[in-house]
Design an enzyme around this catalytic site. Structure first.
Site, PDB file in Angstrom:
ATOM      1  N   GLU A  54     -14.495  56.207 -27.187  1.00  0.00           N
ATOM      2  CA  GLU A  54     -15.562  57.067 -26.655  1.00  0.00           C
ATOM      3  C   GLU A  54     -16.534  57.487 -27.753  1.00  0.00           C
ATOM      4  OE1 GLU A  54     -16.583  57.676 -23.723  1.00  0.00           O
ATOM      5  OE2 GLU A  54     -14.941  56.685 -22.688  1.00  0.00           O
ATOM      6  N   TYR A 137     -19.470  65.738 -22.937  1.00  0.00           N
ATOM      7  CA  TYR A 137     -19.229  64.422 -22.320  1.00  0.00           C
ATOM      8  C   TYR A 137     -17.905  63.833 -22.816  1.00  0.00           C
ATOM      9  CZ  TYR A 137     -18.907  59.509 -21.763  1.00  0.00           C
ATOM     10  OH  TYR A 137     -18.377  58.282 -21.480  1.00  0.00           O
ATOM     11  N   ASP A 155     -22.021  59.763 -18.027  1.00  0.00           N
ATOM     12  CA  ASP A 155     -22.765  59.071 -19.080  1.00  0.00           C
ATOM     13  C   ASP A 155     -24.011  58.436 -18.455  1.00  0.00           C
ATOM     14  OD1 ASP A 155     -21.862  56.899 -17.679  1.00  0.00           O
ATOM     15  OD2 ASP A 155     -20.863  55.920 -19.357  1.00  0.00           O
TER      16      ASP A 155
END
Ligand code: SF4
Length: 372
Positions: A54, A137, A155
């Site tokens: 990520e 996020y 996203d």
């Protein structure tokens, strides 16, 4: 608006059911991912791999990240080994992925997890958000994917899918205020991690930016954007502001022993902590050779290399004039920085713009420059 639209569309949970059924069959095979079939057999996502991927995927494509991810996990298979690695080695392995503050935070986060959490990542959004380099996020993505917490992960791909499903016509970035609550209405209680990944996959493979393949889409029935014939135009975007141009110079100094002077940039700021070919401030002023030479690392006989190095960052375009010189022994002693063998420049944590600067200064000098 999101709530209203969701009601009008019928049961929002049916979107998640259909999407999960599609994901069971079509989940992309990604090196950090545990696909549904493997999960059914008991495999679980490794929080370290989820976190690493990520962080790497922020601002970078899956295709670019793949080889970096494999390289990182083969060098540092767990968070403890990454924490124990010298930061320079981590920066070096990261070189080319850009946004170097992410690499610094990556290392700082590994150290925090290893030293303060016994090598285990916290399993909640809040706990994750407290770690270096993990924002809303990323904390949602790790909580959902690694720990199956109900978290809504938005996203760029998900933003596009949701804007289309709900026909949100407000331009970005303002549309974010509508997209998030709309996305929340879709997040299921069960398998939220798979759902998050399914949304990402749908956006990456079917609901593509330019020509979505709505005829293959598992949630086309109920997609308001498709129904209104505006799907392809969504999400709308506010017109971009023009990027300013900044200018400066780099000084490529050799010492007569086949070495070149490099410096480390300060930790804070653009390209923080990376190595550089000594450079000036980058300002919007026109290039003035005399002023630029005033910022050279030593007072040597500098020669300007014809042409400019051009590089575009997110917020500005950069033009660099390149100067080269040979330092005398006395000048080399005075110069502040690290002397690195020219043929080993490719092993240094040089960001792309500095590789361009070095290649422009010495096009035939070593492995870094071959094929450029
Ligand atoms: S129907 Fe088309 S626009 Fe709507 S979510 Fe599916 S692919 Fe995207």
């Amino acid at each position: 608006m999101a709530g209203k639209t969701a009601k009008k569309r019928g049961k929002p949970e049916s979107v998640s059911d259909r999407l999960l059924a599609w994901y069971d069959v079509h989940a992309r095979d990604l090196p950090w991912r545990v696909r549904p079939k493997a999960r059914d057999k008991g495999a679980r996502a490794d929080p370290y791999c989820v976190w690493l991927s990520e962080i790497m995927l922020q601002q970078t494509t899956v295709a670019t990240v793949g080889p970096y991810f494999r390289d990182f996990v083969s060098r540092w298979p767990d968070v403890e080994s990454l924490a124990a690695a010298p930061r320079d080695k981590v920066m070096e392995a990261w070189a080319g992925l850009g946004y170097y503050s992410r690499a610094r935070n990556l290392h700082a986060c590994a150290v925090t997890v290893a030293e303060e959490h016994g090598g285990r990542f916290p399993d909640t959004e809040e706990g994750l958000k407290a770690l270096p380099g993990i924002g809303p996020y990323t904390s949602a993505a790790i909580a959902a994917i690694a720990f199956d917490r109900k978290a809504t992960v938005v996203d760029g791909n998900v933003e596009r899918v949701v804007a289309r499903l709900f026909a949100i016509e407000t331009p970005l970035p303002d549309a974010k205020k509508e997209i998030r609550p709309a996305a929340e209405t879709l997040t299921p209680e069960t398998r939220p991690g798979d759902f998050a990944q399914a949304m990402m996959d749908l956006g990456a493979t079917i609901c593509s930016p330019k020509s979505p393949s709505c005829n293959r889409c598992p949630v086309s029935d109920g997609c308001l954007g498709l129904e209104k014939g505006i799907a392809e135009t969504l999400p709308r975007r506010a017109p971009k502001k023009a990027r300013p141009t900044r200018r400066g110079a780099c000084f490529y100094l050799r010492n007569g022993k086949g070495e070149v002077l490099l410096r480390r940039r300060p930790d804070k700021g653009l390209l923080g902590g990376m190595m550089e070919v000594p450079t000036t401030e980058w300002t919007q002023a026109e290039l003035d050779e005399d002023a630029l030479l005033g910022a050279a690392p030593v007072n040597a006989k500098w020669a300007r290399v014809p042409g400019l190095v051009e590089h575009t960052f997110t917020h500005f375009h950069l033009q660099l004039a390149i100067f080269v010189a040979e330092a005398s022994a006395a000048q080399a002693k005075k110069a502040d920085g690290i002397w690195v063998p020219e043929e080993e420049l490719d092993t240094q944590a040089l960001p792309t713009v500095m590789k361009k600067a070095a290649a422009h200064a010495a096009p035939d000098a070593g492995p870094l420059f071959k094929g450029k």
